[in-house]
Design a protein around this motif. Structure first.
Motif, PDB file in Angstrom:
ATOM      1  N   CYS A  40       0.831  -1.213   0.000  1.00 57.75           N
ATOM      2  CA  CYS A  40       0.000   0.000   0.000  1.00 57.75           C
ATOM      3  C   CYS A  40       0.866   1.264   0.000  1.00 57.75           C
ATOM      4  O   CYS A  40       0.631   2.205  -0.770  1.00 57.75           O
ATOM      5  CB  CYS A  40      -0.937  -0.001   1.204  1.00 57.75           C
ATOM      6  SG  CYS A  40      -2.135  -1.353   1.211  1.00 57.75           S
ATOM      7  N   LYS A  41       1.868   1.285   0.866  1.00 56.23           N
ATOM      8  CA  LYS A  41       2.730   2.466   0.956  1.00 56.23           C
ATOM      9  C   LYS A  41       3.475   2.709  -0.358  1.00 56.23           C
ATOM     10  O   LYS A  41       3.615   3.851  -0.811  1.00 56.23           O
ATOM     11  CB  LYS A  41       3.736   2.284   2.093  1.00 56.23           C
ATOM     12  CG  LYS A  41       3.134   2.312   3.490  1.00 56.23           C
ATOM     13  CD  LYS A  41       4.217   2.015   4.527  1.00 56.23           C
ATOM     14  CE  LYS A  41       3.637   1.934   5.936  1.00 56.23           C
ATOM     15  NZ  LYS A  41       4.681   1.556   6.932  1.00 56.23           N
ATOM     16  N   LEU A  42       3.977   1.637  -0.958  1.00 56.68           N
ATOM     17  CA  LEU A  42       4.726   1.770  -2.209  1.00 56.68           C
ATOM     18  C   LEU A  42       3.849   2.354  -3.310  1.00 56.68           C
ATOM     19  O   LEU A  42       4.251   3.273  -4.033  1.00 56.68           O
ATOM     20  CB  LEU A  42       5.285   0.408  -2.634  1.00 56.68           C
ATOM     21  CG  LEU A  42       6.073   0.376  -3.943  1.00 56.68           C
ATOM     22  CD1 LEU A  42       7.347   1.213  -3.824  1.00 56.68           C
ATOM     23  CD2 LEU A  42       6.420  -1.061  -4.324  1.00 56.68           C
ATOM     24  N   GLY A  84       2.410   7.279  -6.556  1.00 53.09           N
ATOM     25  CA  GLY A  84       1.319   7.994  -7.204  1.00 53.09           C
ATOM     26  C   GLY A  84       0.452   7.124  -8.088  1.00 53.09           C
ATOM     27  O   GLY A  84      -0.313   7.638  -8.925  1.00 53.09           O
ATOM     28  N   ALA A  85       0.545   5.807  -7.915  1.00 55.06           N
ATOM     29  CA  ALA A  85      -0.330   4.897  -8.667  1.00 55.06           C
ATOM     30  C   ALA A  85      -1.665   4.771  -7.938  1.00 55.06           C
ATOM     31  O   ALA A  85      -1.834   5.240  -6.804  1.00 55.06           O
ATOM     32  CB  ALA A  85       0.339   3.530  -8.805  1.00 55.06           C
ATOM     33  N   THR A  86      -2.627   4.127  -8.577  1.00 58.59           N
ATOM     34  CA  THR A  86      -3.954   3.930  -7.987  1.00 58.59           C
ATOM     35  C   THR A  86      -3.986   2.606  -7.240  1.00 58.59           C
ATOM     36  O   THR A  86      -3.723   1.549  -7.828  1.00 58.59           O
ATOM     37  CB  THR A  86      -5.043   3.935  -9.075  1.00 58.59           C
ATOM     38  OG1 THR A  86      -5.055   5.216  -9.703  1.00 58.59           O
ATOM     39  CG2 THR A  86      -6.408   3.650  -8.471  1.00 58.59           C
ATOM     40  N   LYS A  96      11.362   8.605   1.697  1.00 54.93           N
ATOM     41  CA  LYS A  96      10.232   7.745   2.066  1.00 54.93           C
ATOM     42  C   LYS A  96      10.182   6.513   1.177  1.00 54.93           C
ATOM     43  O   LYS A  96      10.018   5.382   1.658  1.00 54.93           O
ATOM     44  CB  LYS A  96       8.925   8.530   1.954  1.00 54.93           C
ATOM     45  CG  LYS A  96       7.695   7.736   2.366  1.00 54.93           C
ATOM     46  CD  LYS A  96       6.430   8.582   2.265  1.00 54.93           C
ATOM     47  CE  LYS A  96       5.194   7.759   2.653  1.00 54.93           C
ATOM     48  NZ  LYS A  96       3.950   8.574   2.520  1.00 54.93           N
ATOM     49  N   LEU A  97      10.332   6.722  -0.135  1.00 54.95           N
ATOM     50  CA  LEU A  97      10.319   5.599  -1.075  1.00 54.95           C
ATOM     51  C   LEU A  97      11.497   4.675  -0.810  1.00 54.95           C
ATOM     52  O   LEU A  97      11.356   3.442  -0.817  1.00 54.95           O
ATOM     53  CB  LEU A  97      10.360   6.124  -2.508  1.00 54.95           C
ATOM     54  CG  LEU A  97      10.443   5.080  -3.627  1.00 54.95           C
ATOM     55  CD1 LEU A  97       9.261   4.115  -3.562  1.00 54.95           C
ATOM     56  CD2 LEU A  97      10.507   5.758  -4.993  1.00 54.95           C
ATOM     57  N   ALA A  98      12.666   5.249  -0.570  1.00 53.86           N
ATOM     58  CA  ALA A  98      13.864   4.442  -0.308  1.00 53.86           C
ATOM     59  C   ALA A  98      13.681   3.572   0.931  1.00 53.86           C
ATOM     60  O   ALA A  98      14.090   2.402   0.952  1.00 53.86           O
ATOM     61  CB  ALA A  98      15.079   5.349  -0.153  1.00 53.86           C
TER      62      ALA A  98
END
Length: 642
Positions: free
Chosen positions: A406-408, A413-415, A516-518
């Protein structure tokens, strides 16, 4: 010499210019020293008996007679040495002087190979003293024997069929079309180059590239031995540069300005395998003046080695799909991500869609697929919200993987679409009479197929296609549910092995510029590989893939060397035992190698109907462009060897 390995050496003895007696002593010292190490091919520099920089002394009878006498001495004192020696000297034939390589085995001169391309510039004015060697061979008399003399000589080992040797001298390599090109086309697998190449700024790197690329183009082993500090006289400096290369890879290289020895093992069986694979590797595809590519103009001289097992000194990468050099690894990761994205870009453009659908599990493969989709959408200028990332919790889903999925998705920015499948699967089990408490293959595959059905229908509903997430390692092992995660409209990871998937995700984490992504990506990297089809234990993953099929680093190693390099099962096991010494015992290596072959053969039917996917490396399993393998081929003769 077991498994096609043959131990070779390039040697730079410390010589004295014009002192044939001293030079011969040094040559013999090295021969006897290397013989104890079971070296079978020894290459010395150009004109090593006399020295290269003797200039007009080459015209002196005294020097030429001493060179001949000392070659005979080398023959006499190496009669018991089971090695092929390549030694340079000046040789007079029919009142012409030639710069030659004498090829010896067990005290016998097998042939003389003259230099063809004579430099005529600066200090290298060889045309002043030497005549050009000719491709056509003839028989000459030397020390009471008839000996072949000419460029087109092949020295063939009768009891090791893939060992076919030839020679060229220094400048012969530097011309647009080296003689070794034709030697290789006529069967030579190992080329010896006897050189006296002086040093200049930048020349060492150029020479290294030249030898490496030439061995790659010819698919051969190349042994290059250059003159050293004993030749450094008047206006030139010699560095004793030595190289041993195999099909583009430098196996050994000397340090600058050292008179020493380099040793490695050339794998002639692999060279033969690579040539068999390349249909364009043919001697009849072109012709040039003075050369006959159809073998009518070559002389084969035969010899035999005493059979023995070659101890290996060369190293093999534990992760052959991943470059060992960090800078090269980063460049390769960026290149692969671009290739994956561009393959998907083409598919999206061709179909004319603005959405894609994929299942996101919080594992490595689906993470990489989602990252590739994001790149493709950025290239196309599409809104990332068109990436429909579907999480489908079921009986084995853990909080860690669910939260990461979910976080990824949200961070990219995907749905995000959450569709729990437990109720659907329970109903399906009722329909087919499956006991939900029996955790067998039906229990597992029922979930996998339900997930694929959901993805296909969501793709239909949103006007897109399903992006496959399965990787090359899973395809090799058949670790996929037929018509479950096995199926998609485009598999972006189809030629990415599991060990490389990990590095790609790690590279993205290091270079994305988003803390955050890393953080999310690094937690995914730390998560055990699992299909999550069995209930968790105490909230943690209970089903670990590598406990079932074996460590992926071993299977990727086996896949590369069995498929890409054509190694036999026993040869693969041998180099695995050497490479993974201290990590796995031989019993464990054998267990998983047997499992690899068993699964690789039995699961081909799954690979026979694979979706499209971009090929990014030299190993791929597409039934259309890569692996043409019968679905019902027997593994018996491979398994028997294990």
């Amino acid at each position: 010499m077991k498994d096609g390995f043959i131990k070779v050496a390039a040697i730079t003895p410390n010589i004295k210019v014009a002192d044939c007696i001293y030079n011969t002593e040094k040559i013999l010292e090295k021969v006897h020293e290397l013989s104890k190490l079971h070296v079978k091919i020894m290459v010395f520099p150009e004109l090593s008996i006399t020295g290269y920089t003797v200039h007009d002394l080459f015209l002196q009878d005294v020097l030429l007679e001493e060179a001949r006498n000392n070659l005979i001495k080398i023959c006499n004192e190496t009669a018991s040495i089971d090695a092929v020696l390549f030694i340079g000297l000046p040789l007079e034939v029919k009142s012409k002087l030639y710069n030659v390589c004498a090829v010896l085995h067990k005290g016998k001169i097998l042939g003389f190979v003259p230099k063809h391309y004579l430099p005529t510039y600066g200090e290298f004015y060889e045309g002043r003293h030497f005549a050009k060697g000719k491709p056509e061979y003839e028989m000459i008399r030397f020390n009471g024997q008839d000996i072949p003399f000419g460029m087109n000589l092949l020295f063939t080992c009768e009891n090791m069929e893939h060992v076919v040797l030839s020679a060229e001298l220094c400048e012969d390599l530097w011309v647009p079309c080296p003689p070794s090109t034709f030697h290789a086309l006529n069967g030579a697998t190992i080329i010896a180059n006897l050189s006296a190449s002086n040093e200049m700024v930048g020349k060492t790197n150029y020479r290294q590239n030249l030898v490496s690329l030439h061995s790659a183009r010819l698919i051969c082993g190349y042994i290059y031995a250059s003159a050293g500090r004993g030749e450094s006289t008047q206006d030139l400096v010699f560095g004793g540069h030595k190289l041993i290369s195999e099909n583009g890879s430098i196996l050994a290289e000397s340090k600058p300005f050292t008179d020493d020895v380099i040793i490695s093992e050339i794998d002639v069986n692999r060279l033969s395998f690579e040539r068999r694979k390349m249909s364009t590797y043919s001697s009849g595809s072109f012709d040039l003046p003075n050369y006959d590519c159809d073998n009518n103009n070559y002389c084969n001289i035969y010899f035999s080695f005493e059979k023995e097992e070659t101890a290996l000194s060369r190293q093999y990468d534990k992760h052959p799909f991943v470059p060992g050099n960090i800078q090269l690894r980063n460049e390769r990761c960026e290149e692969i991500l671009k290739m994956q994205a561009m393959g998907l870009v083409k598919r999206i453009e061709h179909i004319g869609i603005k959405t894609v659908t994929l299942g996101i599990s919080g594992g490595l493969d689906s993470t990489l697929a989602l990252l590739v989709c994001a790149r493709a959408f950025d290239i196309l200028g599409l809104d990332r919200s068109g990436i429909i990332s579907v999480t489908m919790p079921a009986f084995g889903t853990t909080d860690r993987t669910y939260n990461n999925a979910c976080k990824l998705t949200n961070t990219l920015g995907a749905t995000l679409k959450e569709i729990p499948i437990s109720d659907s699967v329970i109903q399906h089990f009722k329909d087919i009479g499956q006991d939900i408490n029996v955790h067998d293959v039906t229990y597992e595959n029922g979930q996998a197929r339900e997930r694929t059905q959901v993805l296909m229908d969501v793709a239909n509903k949103t006007g897109g296609i399903v992006i496959g997430t399965g990787d090359l390692s899973e395809l090799a092992l058949g670790w996929a549910t037929y018509n479950g995660d096995h199926m998609s409209m485009y598999g972006v990871n189809a030629s990415i092995p599991k060990t490389l998937v990990r590095y790609l995700v790690g590279y993205y984490a290091d270079t994305c510029g988003n803390d955050k992504l890393a953080f999310i990506l690094r937690d995914i990297l730390d998560t055990p590989v699992s299909p999550e089809l069995l209930p968790p234990e105490d909230g943690k993953i209970s089903q670990k893939t590598e406990d079932i099929v074996g460590p992926y680093e071993l299977h990727d190693f086996y896949l590369y060397y069995s498929l890409r390099a054509g190694f036999t099962p026993e040869k693969t096991l041998r180099i695995a035992a050497r490479t993974f010494e201290g990590d796995y015992d031989e019993e464990t290596l054998l267990k998983w190698l047997k499992n690899f072959y068993r699964r690789f053969f039995s699961q081909q039917f799954k690979r026979s109907c694979l979706p499209d996917g971009p090929k990014v490396g030299s190993v791929a399993l597409s039934p259309r462009g890569d692996l043409r393998m019968p679905s019902d081929a027997s593994s018996r003769i491979w398994m028997d060897r294990l």
